[in-house]
Design an enzyme around this catalytic site. Sequence first.
Site, PDB file in Angstrom:
ATOM      1  N   CYS A   2       0.869  -1.186   0.000  1.00 27.28           N
ATOM      2  CA  CYS A   2       0.000   0.000   0.000  1.00 27.28           C
ATOM      3  C   CYS A   2       0.904   1.234   0.000  1.00 27.28           C
ATOM      4  CB  CYS A   2      -0.865   0.027   1.260  1.00 27.28           C
ATOM      5  SG  CYS A   2      -1.926  -1.397   1.442  1.00 27.28           S
ATOM      6  N   ARG A  27       1.438   1.544  -6.033  1.00 28.38           N
ATOM      7  CA  ARG A  27       1.580   0.642  -4.872  1.00 28.38           C
ATOM      8  C   ARG A  27       0.234   0.050  -4.443  1.00 28.38           C
ATOM      9  NH1 ARG A  27       6.323   0.929  -2.121  1.00 28.38           N
ATOM     10  NH2 ARG A  27       5.347   0.056  -0.273  1.00 28.38           N
ATOM     11  N   TRP A  76      -3.896  -1.590  -1.176  1.00 28.43           N
ATOM     12  CA  TRP A  76      -3.936  -2.822  -1.977  1.00 28.43           C
ATOM     13  C   TRP A  76      -4.388  -3.890  -0.992  1.00 28.43           C
ATOM     14  CZ3 TRP A  76      -3.743  -3.699  -7.037  1.00 28.43           C
ATOM     15  CH2 TRP A  76      -3.660  -5.016  -7.475  1.00 28.43           C
ATOM     16  N   ASN A 102       0.868   0.125   6.061  1.00 29.70           N
ATOM     17  CA  ASN A 102       1.259  -0.712   4.919  1.00 29.70           C
ATOM     18  C   ASN A 102       1.911  -1.963   5.488  1.00 29.70           C
ATOM     19  OD1 ASN A 102       2.173  -1.786   2.485  1.00 29.70           O
ATOM     20  ND2 ASN A 102       4.128  -0.717   2.661  1.00 29.70           N
ATOM     21  N   GLY A 103       1.404  -3.137   5.089  1.00 35.23           N
ATOM     22  CA  GLY A 103       2.011  -4.386   5.550  1.00 35.23           C
ATOM     23  C   GLY A 103       0.932  -5.326   6.074  1.00 35.23           C
ATOM     24  N   GLU A 483       6.254 -21.547 -19.903  1.00 31.15           N
ATOM     25  CA  GLU A 483       6.235 -20.152 -19.427  1.00 31.15           C
ATOM     26  C   GLU A 483       7.403 -19.386 -20.035  1.00 31.15           C
ATOM     27  OE1 GLU A 483       4.160 -18.308 -18.257  1.00 31.15           O
ATOM     28  OE2 GLU A 483       5.304 -16.593 -17.519  1.00 31.15           O
ATOM     29  N   LYS A 487       6.923 -15.971 -22.323  1.00 29.36           N
ATOM     30  CA  LYS A 487       7.602 -14.710 -22.029  1.00 29.36           C
ATOM     31  C   LYS A 487       8.329 -14.190 -23.264  1.00 29.36           C
ATOM     32  CE  LYS A 487       6.278 -13.491 -18.153  1.00 29.36           C
ATOM     33  NZ  LYS A 487       5.015 -14.105 -18.564  1.00 29.36           N
ATOM     34  N   GLU A 490       5.693 -12.894 -25.831  1.00 30.97           N
ATOM     35  CA  GLU A 490       4.931 -11.673 -25.513  1.00 30.97           C
ATOM     36  C   GLU A 490       5.844 -10.463 -25.286  1.00 30.97           C
ATOM     37  OE1 GLU A 490       2.532 -11.945 -22.004  1.00 30.97           O
ATOM     38  OE2 GLU A 490       4.006 -13.094 -20.923  1.00 30.97           O
ATOM     39  N   HIS A 506       8.631 -37.066 -31.805  1.00 26.00           N
ATOM     40  CA  HIS A 506       7.404 -37.498 -32.511  1.00 26.00           C
ATOM     41  C   HIS A 506       6.969 -36.466 -33.552  1.00 26.00           C
ATOM     42  CE1 HIS A 506       7.002 -40.875 -29.791  1.00 26.00           C
ATOM     43  NE2 HIS A 506       7.274 -40.050 -28.793  1.00 26.00           N
ATOM     44  N   LYS A 606      -3.366  -6.132 -19.891  1.00 29.90           N
ATOM     45  CA  LYS A 606      -3.014  -6.730 -18.596  1.00 29.90           C
ATOM     46  C   LYS A 606      -4.132  -7.650 -18.130  1.00 29.90           C
ATOM     47  CE  LYS A 606      -0.582  -7.548 -14.978  1.00 29.90           C
ATOM     48  NZ  LYS A 606       0.552  -8.485 -15.133  1.00 29.90           N
TER      49      LYS A 606
HETATM   50  C1  AGP Z   1       1.025 -13.377 -18.866  1.00 26.30           C
HETATM   51  O1  AGP Z   1       2.320 -12.821 -19.009  1.00 26.30           O
HETATM   52  C2  AGP Z   1       0.039 -12.746 -19.826  1.00 26.30           C
HETATM   53  N1  AGP Z   1      -0.028 -11.354 -19.602  1.00 26.30           N
HETATM   54  C3  AGP Z   1      -1.305 -13.461 -19.848  1.00 26.30           C
HETATM   55  O2  AGP Z   1      -1.087 -14.725 -20.415  1.00 26.30           O
HETATM   56  C4  AGP Z   1      -2.003 -13.671 -18.487  1.00 26.30           C
HETATM   57  O3  AGP Z   1      -1.280 -14.596 -17.721  1.00 26.30           O
HETATM   58  C5  AGP Z   1      -3.419 -14.225 -18.743  1.00 26.30           C
HETATM   59  O4  AGP Z   1      -4.137 -13.284 -19.492  1.00 26.30           O
HETATM   60  C6  AGP Z   1      -4.165 -14.554 -17.450  1.00 26.30           C
HETATM   61  O5  AGP Z   1      -4.329 -13.391 -16.691  1.00 26.30           O
HETATM   62  P1  AGP Z   1      -4.919 -13.546 -15.193  1.00 26.30           P
HETATM   63  O6  AGP Z   1      -3.883 -14.257 -14.388  1.00 26.30           O
HETATM   64  O7  AGP Z   1      -5.159 -12.149 -14.732  1.00 26.30           O
HETATM   65  O8  AGP Z   1      -6.177 -14.353 -15.295  1.00 26.30           O
END
Ligand code: AGP
Length: 611
Positions: A2, A27, A76, A102-103, A483, A487, A490, A506, A606
Amino acid sequence: MCGIVGYVGPRPAQDLLLGGLARLEYRGYDSAGLVIGENGVLRSVRRVGKIADLMEAVAREPESFPGSYGVGHTRWATHGPPTVPNAHPHFDCAQEIAVVHNGIIENWVELKTWLEERGHGFSSDTDTEVAAHLIEELGPVSLAEAVAEVLRRCEGALAMAVVRRSDPGLVVGGRKGSPLVIGRGSGENFLASDIPAFMAHTRRMMIVPEERVVEVRSDSVRVTDLFGEESEPEEREVEWDVEAAEKGGYPTFMLKEIHEQPQAVAATLLGRIGAGGEPLLEETGLTGPVAKGIDKVFVVACGTSYHAGMMAKYALERWAKVPVEVDLSSEFRYRDPVLDERSLVIGISQSGETADTLGAVRFALDQGARVAAVTNVVGSSLAREAHMVFQTRAGPEIGVAASKTFITQMALLQLMGLHMAIERGVMTPAEAAGPVKALRSLPDRLEEVLGLSDRMLELAEGWRDVRDFFFLGRSVDYPAALEGALKLKELSYVRAEGYAAGEMKHGPIALIEPGVVVFGVATDRRLRQKMFSNLSEMKARGGTVVTLVGSEDRTEAAIPSDLVIPLPEDADLIGAVLAVVPLQLFSYHLATIKGLDVDQPRNLAKTVTVE
Ligand code: AGP
């Protein structure tokens, strides 16, 4: 995480507090509030929503806030959903004392009970409110002594700022485990969680040392330890510009958040592992009877959260001996899964607002399944609709590509697996001690692998023009590889494929030729020989092989590899979690070398609130 701001000086505190809170919005921003003192009166305004909502509310007040001292807070949520009663500041019974914090106060329930037994009435679900009533209970002591006593009595991590009606012109702060800084102005002084709050007004700052109390007046700042011993922290000049300060000195939020992963895991585990090493997750509602009543687990998630779910499957099956299926949220309800009241559906979503995952969870609820949410946002739709909430405490994640939220999901899901195992009676606390110890060491291990950043930068510089990457793994290393591939896609906009190492022969091995780079994640020691054989097949066809492996296997790994990235030796599924960090860093550096916007990559949002 926070944001706290305090001000004492000749100017209208309202403007300085609101401006400071706006600078700390990174924050936390699910609710906010402030309290201002003037002529022995404390007046406060609190709102759910962003700082702009609070600003609007203050502007609408029938009379302005002429006060020249006060404290403000942007929240938060950790304990209690984002509501006005849960927004800070929190008051004592007599409305004479106002606290922002905060905490996490780990022992807040026992303190609250103790205070209620002494007649205190509470008006929020937060841990913070106990601090205001504790100060009230301490009676006629100086505010500094009262804050020192609060810091002594409260366990956990806290930074707080307090005003009291009978102490005009004084803001008292205290910290134990959470940050607090002082801004020294001329004829005015500031207190805040972070320097962006006051950088527009002064660049003279002091860091409040650990376990200290600070008395802030317009013309003086006095720092004492918890026993009243005075100390004078060093004054520094802030070199950063405001934007850099919001990023903690990092060039981007993404890099800041990658480096915040150790503290994010520590915050997520805080108060959730007992002194004897036992998981403490009862408050989620996953009690023994509930855990014993589950005969199948379904995990639904998207993107990075889906990879967390795939990794969690190994923990839940290995430890809790419960069958787990992991589905992409967008696929789950269309395959007619067989669900009933003995099914546990775990929705993993850092935002708690992903439409695909909400759709899958709502389907599960309609089918009568029990639903648990693993999310980073307490008041999110997923948290509100689930029967049980497991909240990560990564703090706001500004970078669109997930990093610290993923790692905290992993930590919490592994703890959940151990908790379920013990509650289901298939693992004793003693048997769980090893994996719990490994979890406890995760923040330190993460610090170690963050030290690979320069090494990953070198690789990124060498491979800036490579257009073809594979990320391979077996067992729990397979989702880690997925993963790593995500990364790279994206952040760097480079084609990258995550694949099960044993599956390459395969078909996809036809794609391996000179110029293709293959990352091999090989932390599962049971499968290292098979993994090394698979990587040898890649090398034999001209692929450039980089192997991420526990340090004990480094020499063996040299055989199939052009490069070996040594990871701290770790058992109990922690190795695969650690392997993700250098892969995050590689993708980050490659994107930066290419001059791409790593905080907001093209085409991405996001939170994906459409199906
Ligand atoms: C992850 O780097 C991406 N931004 C995206 O795949 C994300 O993980 C996905 O949209 C799920 O988001 P959420 O965890 O908010 O559900």
